[in-house]
Design a protein around this motif. Structure first.
Motif, PDB file in Angstrom:
ATOM      1  N   TYR A  94      20.235  67.610  49.654  1.00 45.86           N
ATOM      2  CA  TYR A  94      18.942  67.213  50.281  1.00 45.86           C
ATOM      3  C   TYR A  94      18.431  68.201  51.339  1.00 45.86           C
ATOM      4  O   TYR A  94      17.974  67.805  52.408  1.00 45.86           O
ATOM      5  CB  TYR A  94      19.003  65.787  50.855  1.00 45.86           C
ATOM      6  CG  TYR A  94      20.387  65.154  50.992  1.00 45.86           C
ATOM      7  CD1 TYR A  94      21.029  64.608  49.884  1.00 45.86           C
ATOM      8  CD2 TYR A  94      21.028  65.092  52.219  1.00 45.86           C
ATOM      9  CE1 TYR A  94      22.299  64.031  49.994  1.00 45.86           C
ATOM     10  CE2 TYR A  94      22.292  64.508  52.336  1.00 45.86           C
ATOM     11  CZ  TYR A  94      22.913  63.985  51.217  1.00 45.86           C
ATOM     12  OH  TYR A  94      24.149  63.433  51.353  1.00 45.86           O
TER      13      TYR A  94
ATOM     14  N   ASN B 238      24.257  73.540  62.935  1.00 46.05           N
ATOM     15  CA  ASN B 238      24.452  72.750  61.707  1.00 46.05           C
ATOM     16  C   ASN B 238      24.464  71.268  62.063  1.00 46.05           C
ATOM     17  O   ASN B 238      24.370  70.906  63.241  1.00 46.05           O
ATOM     18  CB  ASN B 238      25.721  73.172  60.951  1.00 46.05           C
ATOM     19  CG  ASN B 238      26.988  72.864  61.719  1.00 46.05           C
ATOM     20  OD1 ASN B 238      27.271  71.722  62.044  1.00 46.05           O
ATOM     21  ND2 ASN B 238      27.750  73.904  62.024  1.00 46.05           N
ATOM     22  N   GLY B 239      24.571  70.427  61.057  1.00 44.59           N
ATOM     23  CA  GLY B 239      24.476  68.989  61.297  1.00 44.59           C
ATOM     24  C   GLY B 239      25.567  68.472  62.225  1.00 44.59           C
ATOM     25  O   GLY B 239      25.299  67.741  63.186  1.00 44.59           O
ATOM     26  N   SER B 240      26.806  68.853  61.940  1.00 50.94           N
ATOM     27  CA  SER B 240      27.927  68.363  62.753  1.00 50.94           C
ATOM     28  C   SER B 240      27.758  68.764  64.217  1.00 50.94           C
ATOM     29  O   SER B 240      28.030  67.962  65.123  1.00 50.94           O
ATOM     30  CB  SER B 240      29.251  68.927  62.231  1.00 50.94           C
ATOM     31  OG  SER B 240      29.433  68.593  60.882  1.00 50.94           O
TER      32      SER B 240
ATOM     33  N   GLY C 275      29.496  64.057  60.017  1.00 53.49           N
ATOM     34  CA  GLY C 275      29.929  65.446  60.021  1.00 53.49           C
ATOM     35  C   GLY C 275      31.422  65.575  60.206  1.00 53.49           C
ATOM     36  O   GLY C 275      32.137  64.578  60.347  1.00 53.49           O
TER      37      GLY C 275
ATOM     38  N   MET D  49      20.183  63.563  57.221  1.00 58.92           N
ATOM     39  CA  MET D  49      19.834  63.333  55.822  1.00 58.92           C
ATOM     40  C   MET D  49      18.426  62.756  55.692  1.00 58.92           C
ATOM     41  O   MET D  49      17.637  63.204  54.866  1.00 58.92           O
ATOM     42  CB  MET D  49      20.863  62.375  55.193  1.00 58.92           C
ATOM     43  CG  MET D  49      20.778  62.256  53.674  1.00 58.92           C
ATOM     44  SD  MET D  49      19.441  61.248  53.044  1.00 58.92           S
ATOM     45  CE  MET D  49      20.066  59.614  53.392  1.00 58.92           C
TER      46      MET D  49
HETATM   47  C1  LIG Z   1      25.211  66.421  56.163  1.00 62.61           C
HETATM   48  C2  LIG Z   1      25.244  65.432  57.234  1.00 62.61           C
HETATM   49  C3  LIG Z   1      25.881  65.690  58.452  1.00 62.61           C
HETATM   50  C4  LIG Z   1      26.681  66.943  58.721  1.00 62.61           C
HETATM   51  O1  LIG Z   1      25.925  68.097  58.619  1.00 62.61           O
HETATM   52  P1  LIG Z   1      26.652  69.498  58.354  1.00 62.61           P
HETATM   53  O2  LIG Z   1      25.565  70.503  58.416  1.00 62.61           O
HETATM   54  O3  LIG Z   1      27.273  69.386  56.991  1.00 62.61           O
HETATM   55  O4  LIG Z   1      27.678  69.675  59.411  1.00 62.61           O
HETATM   56  C5  LIG Z   1      25.819  64.728  59.438  1.00 62.61           C
HETATM   57  N1  LIG Z   1      25.153  63.571  59.247  1.00 62.61           N
HETATM   58  C6  LIG Z   1      24.524  63.290  58.079  1.00 62.61           C
HETATM   59  C7  LIG Z   1      23.783  62.000  57.943  1.00 62.61           C
HETATM   60  C8  LIG Z   1      24.550  64.209  57.038  1.00 62.61           C
HETATM   61  O5  LIG Z   1      23.929  63.920  55.883  1.00 62.61           O
END
Ligand SMILES: *Cc1c(COP(=O)(O)O)cnc(C)c1O
Length: 424
Positions: free
Chosen positions: A54, A112-114, A147, A242
């Motif tokens: 996504y 990044n997300g984490s 994450g 997400m």
């Molecule tokens: C993918 C995701 C993360 C982690 O993001 P990364 O970039 O993989 O570290 C955290 N929370 C949600 C809801 C995600 O979909």
């Protein structure tokens, strides 16, 4: 001498994420990607039915976005974001503030997300610390995913990821997600937790839990939980990594709440899949708590690539596309197509539940117990053989295609799913 193919070379030195290398097939080498299509070494085509986790919502190798990034990298490639600033970050802050919920006032960049979640958790803990208060507990949903770094992992409730690390995690109390039939129960459980613990933050995926299998919960229920937390000054952290950027229909899932989150985490589609970048946004009140004549009350947290200009350029181009007439038309088209497909298959004997929200279509399969263990891999291969990339989660098949997917490509995904329902 002929060069070995990519699969063979891959095996020699590479270790892939979320992969048990002793089991399963070799990784599929992708040599090119355009729009919704991935191409392998032999020229086979695969429809990217999950927009590469996504992210690439405006399509792979999108010309508008790649040209914005090219221009940016030829002008200013990268500088540190401590002591220095730059226009791409400033402009991105202006554009994001225009679409984020009104209570958001400051943006903090991560990569990044984490790390966006990690920053949100540290921000919450220090928010109380700066006030001489010790709050040591987080609240999170069962089966959430936030994450793979330690703070993010602590908030996550999926044990398949966390097993070996459980003894090393932060203190978290979990509550069930609010569904139509349990809202009062979850509210009273939360009230009790809030009264009996020193809670700093409530971390949640708003409306849809992605990694748990695209599970939905009640917006009204979540709104009530956020409201309750805010009565205790517990900071509410919406993980929109997400759900952000149109996936649930609105720009952000938080747009469905009247009690707005105090902190919002963004990544994934933020840069249209073009660059690792993330943002932790917060209210003025949180930011102000870090202002002081004492230096150490500032937020001493940084990633080298914070606010990378290339990521900012990709994000700016992506935001322009998000609410362009063409993409809005496609977003509506996909949702309507998902709804008609869901209606067509809802009575299929293999379908336990089918749900649609925005660009997300998820189908829980009714399956024989003996198939359960291997089902995910079998489905993954079944779809690949039919030229469709989907990554089922447990017994849930879902698609979250790029907004630019064509009608014909979307129909091909539905056909492959229907065939899977008739086969498994
Ligand atoms: C993918 C995701 C993360 C982690 O993001 P990364 O970039 O993989 O570290 C955290 N929370 C949600 C809801 C995600 O979909």
């Amino acid at each position: 001498m002929k060069k070995e193919n990519l699969s063979t070379r891959d095996k020699k030195y590479l270790w892939h994420p979320l992969t048990q290398h002793k089991l399963g097939k070799p990784q599929l080498p992708i040599t090119k990607a355009k729009g919704a299509i991935l191409f392998d070494e032999e020229g086979n085509e695969y429809i990217d039915g999950i927009a590469s986790w996504y992210t690439v919502m405006y399509g792979h190798s999108n010309d508008y976005i790649t040209s914005a990034m090219t221009k940016q990298m030829q002008k200013l490639d990268f500088v540190m974001f401590s002591g220095l600033t730059h226009e791409p970050a400033i402009e991105l802050s202006e554009k994001l503030m225009a679409i984020l919920p009104d209570n958001q006032a400051k943006l903090f960049f991560n990569d990044n997300g984490s790390t966006a979640i990690e920053a949100a958790i540290k921000m919450s803990l220090q928010y109380f610390h700066n006030n001489g208060e010790k709050r040591d507990t987080l609240i999170a949903f069962e089966d959430g995913f936030h994450g793979d770094t330690f703070g993010a992992m602590s908030a996550s409730g999926l044990s398949s990821y966390n097993g070996p690390f459980e003894d090393f995690l932060l203190k978290v109390i979990r509550i069930p997600t609010p569904q139509e039939d349990n809202i009062e129960e979850v509210k009273s459980r939360l009230s009790q937790i809030l009264a009996e613990n020193k809670c700093a933050a409530f971390v949640f995926e708003p409306l849809v839990q992605g990694a748990a299998g695209m599970k939905f919960h009640s917006a009204e229920g979540l709104d009530a939980l956020v409201g309750l937390c805010q009565e205790y000054e517990v900071l509410c952290v919406a993980d929109e990594i997400m759900t952000g950027f149109g996936k649930t229909g609105k720009n952000f899932a938080s747009d469905n709440l009247t009690n707005k989150p105090d902190i919002i985490c963004l990544s994934k589609a933020l840069t249209a899949g073009m660059f690792p970048l993330s943002i932790t946004s917060c209210t003025q009140k949180i930011y102000d708590r870090f202002l002081s004549d004492e230096v150490h009350k500032g937020f001493f947290h940084a990633h080298t690539f914070s606010a990378h200009p290339l990521g900012c350029a990709a994000a700016l181009a992506g935001i322009e596309l998000l609410n362009s007439p063409k993409i809005i038309e496609r977003r509506n088209y996909i949702e309507n197509a998902h709804v008609s497909f869901a209606n067509n298959i809802q009575n299929h004997k293999r379908v336990k539940e089918v749900r649609v929200m925005g660009a997300i279509l998820a189908i829980d399969l009714e399956i024989k117990m003996e198939r359960y263990g291997s089902l995910r891999d079998e489905l993954y291969n079944f779809f690949l053989e039919r030229g469709v990339l989907l990554r089922p989660l447990g017994n849930t098949i879902y698609t979250l295609p790029p907004y630019i997917i064509t009608d014909v490509q979307l129909q091909k995904i539905y056909e492959a799913i229907t065939e899977a329902l008739d086969t498994f």
